[in-house]
Design a protein around this motif. Structure first.
Motif, mmCIF file in Angstrom:
data_model
loop_
_atom_site.group_PDB
_atom_site.id
_atom_site.type_symbol
_atom_site.label_atom_id
_atom_site.label_comp_id
_atom_site.label_asym_id
_atom_site.label_seq_id
_atom_site.Cartn_x
_atom_site.Cartn_y
_atom_site.Cartn_z
ATOM 1 N N VAL A 1 9.171 5.275 -2.235
ATOM 2 C CA VAL A 1 7.708 4.647 -2.099
ATOM 3 C C VAL A 1 7.670 3.289 -2.487
ATOM 4 O O VAL A 1 6.857 2.709 -1.578
ATOM 5 N N VAL B 1 0.871 5.242 2.967
ATOM 6 C CA VAL B 1 1.990 5.116 1.912
ATOM 7 C C VAL B 1 1.569 6.085 0.678
ATOM 8 O O VAL B 1 2.293 6.687 -0.164
ATOM 9 N N SER C 1 12.898 8.920 -4.894
ATOM 10 C CA SER C 1 11.636 9.072 -4.484
ATOM 11 C C SER C 1 10.821 7.704 -5.017
ATOM 12 O O SER C 1 10.104 7.466 -4.098
ATOM 13 N N SER C 2 10.887 7.469 -6.178
ATOM 14 C CA SER C 2 10.371 6.371 -6.652
ATOM 15 C C SER C 2 10.813 4.937 -5.827
ATOM 16 O O SER C 2 9.844 4.394 -5.539
ATOM 17 N N ALA D 1 3.566 9.330 -0.884
ATOM 18 C CA ALA D 1 3.848 9.333 -2.213
ATOM 19 C C ALA D 1 3.502 10.683 -2.627
ATOM 20 O O ALA D 1 4.262 11.490 -3.679
#
Length: 110
Positions: A10, A63, A6-7, A67
């Motif tokens: 993003v 974005v 996920s990091s 996130a």
């Protein structure tokens, strides 16, 4: 999706979103702008810098929304203060540097 994936997602979204306004002359890479050339014939218009910066601001919030959605899927969404948003906005501007250089500073050899 785990925390690491996920990091990185993003970060890649932020990199793509920050550079998108500089690598094309369409509004959000979809809508072609219309203009006129010196003979008053319809021509493809170039986006002014103000439009590109406005597009960057909208993409920053998109974005950020992605996130927040990814963070909510992992666990609880942490509340943030203004310092977090100031730092992420500055990071978004720094990520846009390659696109800015390619559009305004790079001059190809003839």
């Amino acid at each position: 999706m785990d925390v690491g994936a996920s990091s990185w997602l993003v970060i890649l979204l932020a990199l793509a979103g920050a550079n998108l306004p500089f690598f094309n002359d369409k509004l959000f890479a979809v809508v072609a702008l219309k203009g006129t050339d010196m003979t008053d014939k319809p021509a493809r218009a170039r986006k002014p810098l103000a439009v590109r910066l406005g597009e960057m601001a909208v993409l920053y919030f998109l974005v950020g929304g992605a996130a927040i959605l990814l963070e909510g899927r992992i666990g609880g969404v942490f509340p943030q203060k203004w310092e977090f948003y100031a730092i992420t906005a500055c990071l978004f501007i720094v990520l846009a540097f390659p696109g800015f250089v390619a559009r305004y500073l790079y001059k190809p050899r003839r």
